[in-house]
Design an enzyme around this catalytic site. Sequence first.
Site, short mmCIF file in Angstrom:
data_model
loop_
_atom_site.label_atom_id
_atom_site.label_comp_id
_atom_site.label_asym_id
_atom_site.label_seq_id
_atom_site.Cartn_x
_atom_site.Cartn_y
_atom_site.Cartn_z
N THR A 120 19.56 7.94 -4.02
CA THR A 120 19.11 7.74 -5.25
C THR A 120 17.76 6.74 -4.88
O THR A 120 17.88 5.48 -4.69
CB THR A 120 20.07 6.89 -6.12
N GLU A 156 22.54 13.45 -6.23
CA GLU A 156 23.75 13.65 -6.21
C GLU A 156 24.42 13.15 -7.49
O GLU A 156 23.97 12.10 -7.97
CB GLU A 156 24.39 12.95 -4.90
N CYS A 283 26.48 2.12 -8.26
CA CYS A 283 25.32 3.00 -8.81
C CYS A 283 24.82 2.08 -10.11
O CYS A 283 23.71 2.39 -10.50
CB CYS A 283 26.01 4.50 -9.10
C1 UGA Z 1 28.59 7.24 -10.96
C2 UGA Z 1 28.26 8.48 -11.80
O1 UGA Z 1 29.32 8.74 -12.55
C3 UGA Z 1 28.08 9.74 -10.90
O2 UGA Z 1 27.78 11.06 -11.46
C4 UGA Z 1 26.83 9.46 -9.85
O3 UGA Z 1 26.72 10.43 -8.78
C5 UGA Z 1 27.36 8.21 -9.15
O4 UGA Z 1 27.41 6.97 -10.05
C6 UGA Z 1 26.14 7.59 -8.05
O5 UGA Z 1 24.98 7.67 -8.82
O6 UGA Z 1 26.17 7.89 -6.91
P1 UGA Z 1 30.68 6.23 -9.83
O7 UGA Z 1 29.69 5.12 -9.88
O8 UGA Z 1 31.33 6.66 -8.26
O9 UGA Z 1 29.68 7.52 -10.34
O10 UGA Z 1 31.82 6.00 -10.77
P2 UGA Z 1 32.07 6.24 -12.35
O11 UGA Z 1 33.40 7.07 -12.20
O12 UGA Z 1 31.06 6.83 -13.14
O13 UGA Z 1 32.57 5.01 -12.98
C7 UGA Z 1 31.43 3.82 -12.76
C8 UGA Z 1 32.10 2.59 -13.54
O14 UGA Z 1 32.25 2.99 -14.98
C9 UGA Z 1 33.43 2.12 -13.16
O15 UGA Z 1 33.52 0.94 -13.01
C10 UGA Z 1 34.48 2.70 -14.35
O16 UGA Z 1 35.71 1.76 -14.49
C11 UGA Z 1 33.21 2.46 -15.31
N1 UGA Z 1 33.73 3.23 -16.79
C12 UGA Z 1 33.80 4.63 -16.60
C13 UGA Z 1 34.24 2.70 -17.90
O17 UGA Z 1 34.35 1.41 -17.86
N2 UGA Z 1 34.55 3.61 -18.93
C14 UGA Z 1 34.43 4.92 -18.75
O18 UGA Z 1 34.60 5.51 -19.91
C15 UGA Z 1 34.00 5.53 -17.50
#
Ligand code: UGA
Length: 454
Positions: A120, A156, A283
């Site tokens: 990124t 990604e 991220c």
């Molecule tokens: C995120 C994006 O979702 C991916 O699409 C992207 O590729 C990635 O960043 C990246 O740029 O590499 P990631 O950080 O692995 O993925 O995890 P997520 O599942 O998106 O969760 C991120 C945070 O948001 C976590 O702390 C999760 O607990 C929080 N979250 C997620 C919430 O607080 N509420 C939600 O409804 C969803």
Amino acid sequence: MNVSIIGTGYVGLTTGTCLAFLGHQVTCVDADEQKVQALQAGKIPFFEPHLAELVDDVKANLTFTTQYADAIPQAQVVFIAVGTPPGHNGAPDLKYLEAAARGIGQYLAGEFVVVVNKSTVPIGSSNWVESIVRDAYEKRTGKKANGVFAMASNPEFLREGSAIFDSLYADRVVVGSDHQRTREVMYSLYRPLLEQTFKPPSYVPRPDRMGAIPLISADLASAELIKYAANAFLALKISYINEIGQLAEKVGADITQVARGIGLDARIGMRFLQAGIGWGGSCFGKDTAALVATAAEYGLDAPIVKAAREMNRRQRERVVEKLLDELKILKGRTVGLLGLAFKPDTDDLREAPALDIARKLIERGARVKAHDPVAMERFLEQYPDLDVTLCATPEAVAQDTDAVVLVTEWQQYRDLDWKSIKCTMRTPVLLDGRNVLDRGVLTRAGFRYVGLAG
Ligand code: UGA
């Protein structure tokens, strides 16, 4: 095809393994000798469900090396998937990207190669990487680099914890490039994925009714912006539901019902409306900061993204404020944290809310105990100075505490025998930082249930 991947982090290793699974011959390069030795022995340097199985299944197509000389000369496609950690003023640090670009340029053999950026990176970085690859090639060979390589941007979208599923069954594949030939190479590379013609691994089955995956063909700058815009949108969706959650708390509404009620509107969508402590990880924080920094370079303010960041910061403070409200005095109290990783199914601690919450509690004189199903070893390695007592079980975390905070919604915490846990606590205060526990059940079990949104 012959593919090389520079960087064996979450993105690089998952991409390399999935491309090997699709039948390509993949060489993964990483400067870290220990990491490469571990990978050669089949050991995955981080926790990611099913990745070890898939690496093992595709080992005939997958090799690991520290040497560009072993990876670049024969490659038709080279992916750059190195880290771009946070740097100064919100802009990411691009030193690994620069080193990768130079390494590639030094070893290009002269046949046409597509250099794909998957890290990124700030908008415009593909042009910058191109100039570094070009300089390195021309310096070594004394020849012009025209026709020797072309750049593509292939952001990604995988999530940690479901990296393989997200890669094999992606919502879309985005390819930015300025040349038809590059687009053709990328299409051939991804064809089995786009058309879903591969036989799925038994442990990550294809979802029902999965069709072909759309390929978004864009120019380089658009592909780079898509990545930031996607992450920032998801981040602000979470901050939005947390903002509404604060209001729900005041007016006595139930945020889970509100989220469902708005999420079923297809224009809004159900996902990423889980209210709670907010986002962590490598991220969202970094990418929203980078988006704000890029906007500022062009004289723009990005107020919406800034507000989403501020809301996220506030949610962590609110955990401590709520505990203070309940316990009145934090000095000398013991607080138990359930979960250290920034989300379930990963051992990644980058920007994990648990770290901030533990620090704030310790600053106020509380003692902190914690448990995590997979991230405790990493915690000890990376945060030896953070004075948190790690416990072997969630039950041991709760024993003799004044309050327990559910920080990461691991499945095993949802299934705990809360009734017997309550009996071992000094005061039965439970702060559900992820809004996933059943308030009624817990209240009936004798807990003082505290939510972040009511
Ligand atoms: C995120 C994006 O979702 C991916 O699409 C992207 O590729 C990635 O960043 C990246 O740029 O590499 P990631 O950080 O692995 O993925 O995890 P997520 O599942 O998106 O969760 C991120 C945070 O948001 C976590 O702390 C999760 O607990 C929080 N979250 C997620 C919430 O607080 N509420 C939600 O409804 C969803």
